[in-house]
Every structure is written in C-alpha cells, then in structure tokens.
Design a protein around this motif. Structure first.
Motif, short mmCIF file in Angstrom:
data_model
loop_
_atom_site.label_atom_id
_atom_site.label_comp_id
_atom_site.label_asym_id
_atom_site.label_seq_id
_atom_site.Cartn_x
_atom_site.Cartn_y
_atom_site.Cartn_z
N LYS A 174 1.00 -1.10 0.05
CA LYS A 174 0.04 -0.07 -0.07
C LYS A 174 0.82 1.34 -0.08
O LYS A 174 0.71 2.17 -0.83
CB LYS A 174 -0.74 -0.03 1.23
CG LYS A 174 -2.31 0.82 1.05
CD LYS A 174 -3.09 0.35 2.11
CE LYS A 174 -4.04 1.67 2.18
NZ LYS A 174 -4.63 2.03 3.73
N ALA A 175 1.88 1.16 0.80
CA ALA A 175 2.81 2.41 0.96
C ALA A 175 3.62 2.83 -0.32
O ALA A 175 3.93 3.97 -0.59
CB ALA A 175 3.57 2.28 2.15
N THR A 176 4.06 1.63 -0.92
CA THR A 176 4.80 1.80 -2.29
C THR A 176 4.23 1.82 -3.45
O THR A 176 4.73 2.14 -4.53
CB THR A 176 6.11 0.83 -2.15
OG1 THR A 176 5.43 -0.50 -2.28
CG2 THR A 176 6.85 0.75 -0.85
N GLY A 177 3.00 1.26 -3.55
CA GLY A 177 2.35 0.63 -4.81
C GLY A 177 3.19 -0.34 -5.51
O GLY A 177 2.73 -0.61 -6.63
N ALA A 178 4.12 -0.81 -4.93
CA ALA A 178 4.94 -1.94 -5.61
C ALA A 178 4.27 -3.25 -5.13
O ALA A 178 3.87 -3.32 -4.00
CB ALA A 178 6.17 -1.94 -5.30
N THR A 179 4.59 -4.30 -5.90
CA THR A 179 4.12 -5.51 -5.40
C THR A 179 5.06 -6.20 -4.66
O THR A 179 4.90 -6.97 -3.68
CB THR A 179 3.65 -6.69 -6.49
OG1 THR A 179 4.58 -6.60 -7.50
CG2 THR A 179 2.19 -6.23 -7.22
N GLU A 180 6.29 -6.10 -4.80
CA GLU A 180 7.38 -6.63 -4.16
C GLU A 180 8.65 -5.59 -4.24
O GLU A 180 8.57 -4.56 -4.63
CB GLU A 180 7.87 -7.89 -4.75
CG GLU A 180 7.44 -9.12 -3.88
CD GLU A 180 8.37 -9.09 -2.42
OE1 GLU A 180 9.26 -8.41 -2.58
OE2 GLU A 180 8.01 -10.18 -1.58
N ALA A 181 9.67 -6.12 -3.60
CA ALA A 181 10.76 -5.28 -3.49
C ALA A 181 11.86 -4.93 -4.68
O ALA A 181 12.87 -4.38 -4.59
CB ALA A 181 11.91 -5.55 -2.17
N PHE A 206 15.94 -2.64 -6.90
CA PHE A 206 15.41 -2.98 -5.74
C PHE A 206 14.74 -1.53 -5.21
O PHE A 206 15.07 -0.39 -5.45
CB PHE A 206 16.36 -3.19 -4.71
CG PHE A 206 16.83 -4.61 -4.80
CD1 PHE A 206 17.71 -4.96 -5.54
CD2 PHE A 206 16.35 -5.58 -3.86
CE1 PHE A 206 18.09 -6.45 -5.68
CE2 PHE A 206 16.59 -6.89 -3.82
CZ PHE A 206 17.65 -7.10 -4.60
N HIS A 207 13.57 -1.69 -4.52
CA HIS A 207 12.83 -0.88 -3.85
C HIS A 207 13.14 -0.66 -2.47
O HIS A 207 12.61 -1.73 -1.87
CB HIS A 207 11.23 -0.70 -4.10
CG HIS A 207 10.89 -0.72 -5.38
ND1 HIS A 207 11.25 -0.38 -6.31
CD2 HIS A 207 9.62 -1.68 -5.74
CE1 HIS A 207 10.55 -0.73 -7.44
NE2 HIS A 207 9.69 -1.50 -7.15
N PHE A 208 14.07 0.24 -1.99
CA PHE A 208 14.63 0.12 -0.68
C PHE A 208 13.35 0.26 0.30
O PHE A 208 13.22 -0.13 1.48
CB PHE A 208 15.64 1.00 -0.29
CG PHE A 208 16.03 0.71 1.19
CD1 PHE A 208 16.81 -0.28 1.49
CD2 PHE A 208 16.02 1.63 2.18
CE1 PHE A 208 17.40 -0.46 2.84
CE2 PHE A 208 16.40 1.43 3.30
CZ PHE A 208 17.16 0.30 3.74
N THR A 209 12.34 0.95 -0.06
CA THR A 209 11.24 1.40 0.76
C THR A 209 10.26 0.46 0.86
O THR A 209 9.31 0.32 1.84
CB THR A 209 10.52 2.66 0.13
OG1 THR A 209 10.31 2.38 -1.33
CG2 THR A 209 11.20 3.82 0.24
N PHE A 210 10.55 -0.68 0.02
CA PHE A 210 9.59 -2.05 0.31
C PHE A 210 10.32 -2.69 1.30
O PHE A 210 11.30 -3.50 0.89
CB PHE A 210 9.21 -2.61 -1.11
CG PHE A 210 8.37 -3.68 -0.97
CD1 PHE A 210 6.82 -3.36 -1.42
CD2 PHE A 210 8.44 -5.06 -0.33
CE1 PHE A 210 5.96 -4.29 -1.25
CE2 PHE A 210 7.43 -5.76 -0.44
CZ PHE A 210 6.15 -5.50 -0.74
N MET A 211 10.06 -3.12 2.61
CA MET A 211 10.54 -3.73 3.37
C MET A 211 11.98 -3.60 3.40
O MET A 211 12.88 -4.67 3.29
CB MET A 211 10.09 -5.23 3.40
CG MET A 211 8.65 -5.14 3.95
SD MET A 211 8.05 -6.91 3.80
CE MET A 211 8.66 -7.42 5.24
#
Lengths: 320, 279
Positions: B100-107, B125-130
């Motif tokens: 929800k916070a990132t709009g991404a499905t995974e990192a 990588f999305h660092f903001t995803f966990m």
C-alpha cells in the motif's frame, strides 16, 4: 556452558545409570536380557522426549560443547586425508578445513575433496578456529579447492557447522561479501557430484557458501536458516536474550528445512543426540552419504550442473 | 543484515518534508534549504554539495532508461508466508502495508528497457519496500531476469538497495542467494555482461550473492556496501568503526568495486561500459 543442557538431564542420567549397571553386571549372561530391555527403554524414552523438542532446544543441541565436529567425522569416515592450506591470495583460515581424502573407507573408496567449517574444542583451539566463523580467506580457500576438485573430477563433500561468516573490520576490508558470492557461483557450476551436510550450525550465508550441492543432508538436531535466533531477536525486539522466542517464529530446524525443500534428507541421530555417540552418528551419516553419492553416480558433467541448478531454482514460496 | 535493521544513512531525508509542506527541503549533506522541486529535478542530488538523497524507483527509471520506459516483467508474482511468521504483527500484514505504501508488489522490479538505444535487462530494488529485503519473489524475479536476459541476449543492469535476505521467509530467503547466483552463472556462460550498481545500502544476503559479482561493480558516493551491518560488527568486536567504513569510497580503496559513480553521470557511464562490452 554447562556440559548437560537442562532438558536433556533426565535422559543423560538414565543413560549413565544403564552404563553403570553394565559395568556392575560385568558381562554376566544372566543380566544380559534385562540390560538390553533397559537400554531399549531408555532409547525409546530419549526418542520420545527428543521428538518434542522445541526449535530453541534443537539450536542448543546443535551447539552442544560435546557435539562431534567436522574433524571428528573426517577421522571416522575418510582415509588418507591430506589437508590443503591457504587461499593463494592472503592467508590460511583455520575456520575452514579442506583437502583430498578417500571415501568411503575400504576397498570401494575413491578420491574426493572434503571441505568443512571447523570448530575448535577447548578455549585455545576454539579461538584459533575463530569459532568456525570464516574470514574471506576461508571462503577463497574453499573456492580454490572446489575448482581443483572440478579440474581433477573429484566429488566434493562439504560439512557445514558455522554460526556465520565473521563480522569484522578485516573481513569487510578483504571482501567478505565477494568471497561468499564467488563460492556460491563456483559451487553452482561444478561438474562433479556435490553433497553438503549440515552437522551443527547452519548460520546464514556463511553456511550456504559451502551448501550449493546436488544433495543437502542435515543431522537431526541442527539449525539452518537465514539468521541466528539471537540476531533475529535483536532485530525484532532489540533484545538478543529473546532468542528462544525468535526460534519459535523463525523455525530454523532441519525438519522445517526438509519440509521447505532446502534439505533433502534428515539423518537421525543416536538416542540423546550426536554428542552421546560420535561413532554411531558417524555410521548413520556414512550410510546417508554413500546413498547420496550412489544416486549421483552415472550423471554426466552437464547433468550434475543441471541437477543442482534445478534443485535450487525451484526453492521459494511464490504466488503467481 | 536483515532488512529492518536500521541503517542511518547520512543521505536519507528524502521523506522528511520540512515546514512549508514540501515546498522546501533541507539537504542532508550541507544543510542548505532548497526548493523541493529543485532537488527533485536534480534526481535528489544537492546542487550545492552533491549529497545524494534516496531516489525512488520511478526516478531511477527516468534517470537511466531511455525515455524512462520499462516493460516490466513478472509483476504479478506475490509473496507467500511459508513460516506463518509473526512477531506480534504477521508477515502478510507487513507485506500488505508495504504494498500500500509503495504501490509496488514486491521489493524489486525487473523488465526490459533501453540505454542509448541498446536493449537491456533491468532490475531495481525498492528500498522502501521492507528495506529492499530479498524474499522468494525477489529471488525468483532476479533468477528470471538473468534467465530471460540469457535467452534474449541482453546485458543486465541491476540496481541494488537492500538490507539483505528477508528474515520472515527463513531458510527460503537464504536459498534465494544460491538460486540467483546460479542464474547469474548462466548469463556469464552466455558471454553477456552484468553491470552491478550498489546503492545505499547494499548489505547482507544481497551483497554476499550477486551484488559484488558484476563484470563491472559500481556504487553511488557514500553508499553503504558490506556483508555485516555496522551495528553487528560493533557489537561483535566491541570497537567503534572507523569513519567512512563500508562506504563506497572504502570499497573502492580496498579493491571491491570498479568505480564510485555520481548519479549525474551514472547513465553515461553505464552506456559507455555497455558499448565496450558489446560483441
């Protein structure tokens, strides 16, 4: 650390009692039947008790100070071991031991490369071995020996028993990450049979660096996971003393690893755990290793690489 | 180091909006107050002192890829909960709120894009995803990236920003290290280049698998790159760590990376290197 863990106290005492009775009976045939029944009973009791062990208790057994280490299996299962030292780059790391050996013992033996994490017994030796926490030199030595095995077509047998790769300044300066990564890469490309066995602690990347095998075995009372319960607890609750609670959620046991496919076979330990019977543990492991090696016989070089690739490729929990 | 072990980067206040509701932002490097718009237009690099603040993944696409275009692969993969992990808050719940916070499905996102007209396999990588932690889905996507790039003869450019393997998936996260590196092995055998870009931070199971195995390893200025987290090392050896320890410049000095590359010249450098490696 006490030599007997609280939860194993009753079993250890019973086993001790039976051993004493055996001495008293002194081979008297009249008591042989009774003693045998008593032993069976204790074994059964031990097995029942140990089936119910919590993840944390298994972690404790995996670190038992009297648990057999890599060198103890080396002595019991292999002939003609020739240790090979050094990474040819910087140094020799005593936390990882490796070299040529013949396996199995006896007329059917063939040359293999054997590599494992080595814990030290006693303070001095434990320190010398850095508590089996390798520096980059250890992984680079392991990689060198794997490459050697590949070129001379020697099967590779590894023994995993580490709390983790060493987290130190020097280790970072000399590229701990790269050393482990290269080990994983080399192992995944070996054209020879590779069998890994977790015999004690399977601490994260430092353990996996010796674990990219065609078959992965684990003794019954080991831990193998992405993080130690202590480190997990300190992240979750900022409190390493909650390791027991962390072990419950992390489930780092051999049994869970088997369920998830990370381990192919769990080798049952003798009653009361490996530390009660080194020879018996080695015999059981010997049997499992022979079986695993035989199963890979007849696979060609590319087939071995592909088999290993597929083995790891399917691991994971994904919703498509 | 696990994903949520806190790394206090010197350069990460991109989410801290100061007074004036996002009109102004304060640089983490020099402390200068800047127009938020100026910082954003400069890909989060301070025009005064050059400090790098965290750039979101859409920003990275715009910075590196032609027209910022990515044809994303395998976005549909979502994590399971193999351990039924809960530390008071369940893993599924954490995933849901990260999504929800990132709009991404995974990192991680993977896909196909272009740099100076050359098609590449892309991963970021999305660092903001966990904390950019690598679980089964991330490992699966990275393996697919290397495999598909091998099949389609694409060089791979992979941007890492990760605390390491994801604790909540236990041993399966660990196994992703072996899986991804084995897949990288196939790319190498096919003679295709792998450009590894280490962003802040790149540690643990991501550092100790593919991140330092690039044919060319780059890192952003001051990015923290290392195996063990600084806190873990400090508590093990009971020493204060030297200034700049495990930063990009430290890795360059110790021979672990080829280049420290400022964000502003990252695209041009990658393009040049890919041209050199073109067969």
């Amino acid at each position: 650390m006490s030599r007997t863990l609280p939860f194993e106290q009753p079993i250890t005492e019973l086993m001790q009692r039976v051993r004493e009775l055996r001495v008293v009976a002194d081979g008297d045939a009249r008591y042989a039947g009774e003693l045998r029944r008593l032993e069976d009973k204790v074994s059964k009791l031990a097995r029942e008790l140990f089936e119910e062990l919590t993840p944390w208790q298994r972690v404790q057994l995996s670190r038992h100070p009297r648990r057999p280490y890599f060198g103890d299996y080396l002595e019991r299962l292999f002939d003609e071991f020739v240790e090979l030292h050094g990474d040819r780059l910087y140094g020799d790391d005593a936390a990882i031991v490796g070299g040529f050996a013949r396996y199995p013992r006896g007329p059917t033996g063939r040359s293999v490369m054997v590599i494992g994490h080595q814990k030290g017994r006693g303070t001095k030796e434990a320190v010398r071995r850095n508590f089996a926490m390798p520096n980059p030199e250890g992984y680079r030595k392991a990689r060198r020996l794997m490459d050697l095995a590949d070129r001379f077509r020697l099967p590779v047998l590894t023994f995993i028993d580490t709390p983790g790769a060493f987290p130190g300044i020097g280790a970072e300066e000399r590229g701990q990450s790269e050393a482990i990564g290269q080990c994983l890469l080399t192992m995944s490309q070996l054209r020879v049979p590779v069998i890994a066995t977790v015999v004690g602690e399977g601490g994260s990347g430092g353990a996996l660096a010796l674990g990219v095998a065609n078959r992965v075995l684990a003794l019954e009372h080991v831990w193998y996971s992405v993080i130690s319960p202590e480190a997990c607890a300190s992240i979750l609750w900022k409190d390493a003393s909650q390791a027991e609670r962390a072990a419950d959620v992390l489930k780092p046991t051999a049994q869970m690893a088997l369920e998830l496919g990370a381990v192919d076979h769990v080798v049952e330990e003798p009653p009361g755990g490996a530390h009660h019977d080194w020879d018996g543990t080695a015999r059981r492991l010997d049997y499992a290793l022979r079986e695993a090696l035989a199963a890979l016989d007849g696979l060609g070089e590319q087939e071995l690489v592909d088999d290993r690739y597929r083995r790891f490729r399917r691991l994971g929990a994904v919703h498509a | 180091m696990a994903w949520n072990e806190r790394v206090r980067p010197e350069t990460d206040a991109s989410e801290k909006r100061s007074a004036g509701k996002g009109v102004f932002r304060k640089c983490d490097g020099c402390g200068e107050t800047l127009l938020a718009e100026v910082l954003e237009n400069n890909f989060e690099v301070c025009p005064s002192c050059g400090a790098h603040h965290r750039l979101r993944h859409d920003g990275w696409r715009r910075l590196i890829l032609d027209r910022g275009e990515l044809v994303e692969w395998d976005r549909h993969l979502e994590p399971a909960d193999p351990l039924q992990f809960s530390d008071g808050r369940g893993y599924r719940e954490r995933i849901a709120s990260a999504q929800k916070a990132t709009g991404a499905t995974e990192a991680i996102e993977i896909g196909r894009g272009h740099i100076d007209g050359l098609a590449i396999g892309w991963g970021a990588f999305h660092f903001t995803f966990m904390g950019g932690s690598m679980g089964s889905v991330d490992g699966e996507k990275i393996a697919r990236l290397f495999e598909r790039a091998t099949a389609e003869s694409l060089p791979v450019v992979l941007l890492q920003a990760s605390g390491g393997a994801r604790m909540q998936e236990g041993i399966l996260s660990l196994m992703q290290m072996a899986k991804t590196v084995a897949a990288l092995g196939r790319l190498r055998e096919a003679g295709l280049p792998f450009i590894s870009v280490c962003l802040h931070p790149t540690t643990g199971g991501v550092a100790a698998s593919f991140a330092l195995l690039g044919d060319v390893n780059m890192a952003e200025p001051k990015a923290l790159v290392g195996f063990a987290g600084p806190r873990v090392i400090e508590s093990t050896i009971r020493q204060t760590l030297p200034e700049g320890f495990q930063r990009a410049e430290f890795l360059l000095e110790h021979g672990m990376i080829d280049r420290v590359v400022p964000r502003t010249s990252m695209r041009a450098e990658i393009a040049t290197i890919l041209r050199h490696l073109r067969r």
